[in-house]
Design an enzyme around this catalytic site. Sequence first.
Site, PDB file in Angstrom:
ATOM      1  N   ASP A 170      -0.110   5.181   1.014  1.00 52.83           N
ATOM      2  CA  ASP A 170      -0.283   6.098   2.144  1.00 52.83           C
ATOM      3  C   ASP A 170      -0.329   5.344   3.464  1.00 52.83           C
ATOM      4  O   ASP A 170      -1.167   4.471   3.661  1.00 52.83           O
ATOM      5  CB  ASP A 170      -1.580   6.902   1.980  1.00 52.83           C
ATOM      6  CG  ASP A 170      -1.559   7.792   0.748  1.00 52.83           C
ATOM      7  OD1 ASP A 170      -0.654   8.628   0.659  1.00 52.83           O
ATOM      8  OD2 ASP A 170      -2.447   7.647  -0.108  1.00 52.83           O
TER       9      ASP A 170
ATOM     10  N   ASP B 294      -1.746  -1.107   5.993  1.00 52.45           N
ATOM     11  CA  ASP B 294      -1.949  -0.494   7.312  1.00 52.45           C
ATOM     12  C   ASP B 294      -3.414  -0.363   7.708  1.00 52.45           C
ATOM     13  O   ASP B 294      -3.705   0.158   8.786  1.00 52.45           O
ATOM     14  CB  ASP B 294      -1.282   0.888   7.362  1.00 52.45           C
ATOM     15  CG  ASP B 294      -1.954   1.890   6.423  1.00 52.45           C
ATOM     16  OD1 ASP B 294      -2.274   1.517   5.279  1.00 52.45           O
ATOM     17  OD2 ASP B 294      -2.137   3.052   6.831  1.00 52.45           O
TER      18      ASP B 294
ATOM     19  N   ASP C  36       0.857  -1.169   0.000  1.00 47.54           N
ATOM     20  CA  ASP C  36       0.000   0.000   0.000  1.00 47.54           C
ATOM     21  C   ASP C  36       0.903   1.232   0.000  1.00 47.54           C
ATOM     22  O   ASP C  36       2.106   1.131   0.290  1.00 47.54           O
ATOM     23  CB  ASP C  36      -0.890  -0.030   1.249  1.00 47.54           C
ATOM     24  CG  ASP C  36      -1.704   1.221   1.416  1.00 47.54           C
ATOM     25  OD1 ASP C  36      -2.394   1.608   0.457  1.00 47.54           O
ATOM     26  OD2 ASP C  36      -1.641   1.819   2.507  1.00 47.54           O
TER      27      ASP C  36
END
Length: 223
Positions: free
Chosen positions: A14, A174, A12
Amino acid sequence: MANFPFQIVGFDLDGTLLDSHGDLAHAVNHALALEGRGSIPAAEVRDLIGGGAKKMLAKALEVTGGAVPDARFDELHTSLLAFYEDNIAVETRLFPGGEAMLDGLASRGVKVAVVTNKLERFAVKIFNELGLTDRFVTVIGGDTLGPGRAKPRPDLLHLMLERAGEGRAAYVGDTTYDTGAAAAAGLPCVAVSFGFHDLPPEQLGAAAVIDHFDELIPALETL
């Protein structure tokens, strides 16, 4: 190194590879100012990130006075994106240990990919500005396959596998968007505790949780 268990590792963007909350906060606050709303501290914007810019803006409006009509929301979203595109890598940087971690994966012959819900052109522009583009075999955005195909659906991770070629793959993220997409695609997922979580890291459903990128390669070796 020849025995490393994964030939493909996807990330991922961000809150996983990049700490982008400062630049995202400036863009959100630009949109809020256009609506006459007060700004949100950058540290608090971290909690609004995940799922793409529309979700981030909707959450920001909710905590600063409530939703706006759909037509106005679209105007603010367009303004947010334009501001962000013009200021996309002012404060954004790899999280600590990120460069050494990418070097470590490269030395093991691992193909590294990025799969994000951010618009593809924005992800490509960030990596170009940060000089990281050559690190990745592919960069896939939330709009790459068109509407309705973003994480937590597995579609973008399936595309990553198609583009990266044969090999065992893992994913690093995250949020539940990341762990959900990985689970749906049948991939093990490592969560980073330093990201922009929508649940506590230990509740994301990841196969492992790391506190620093120094821990990623050892964690992958245990999966």
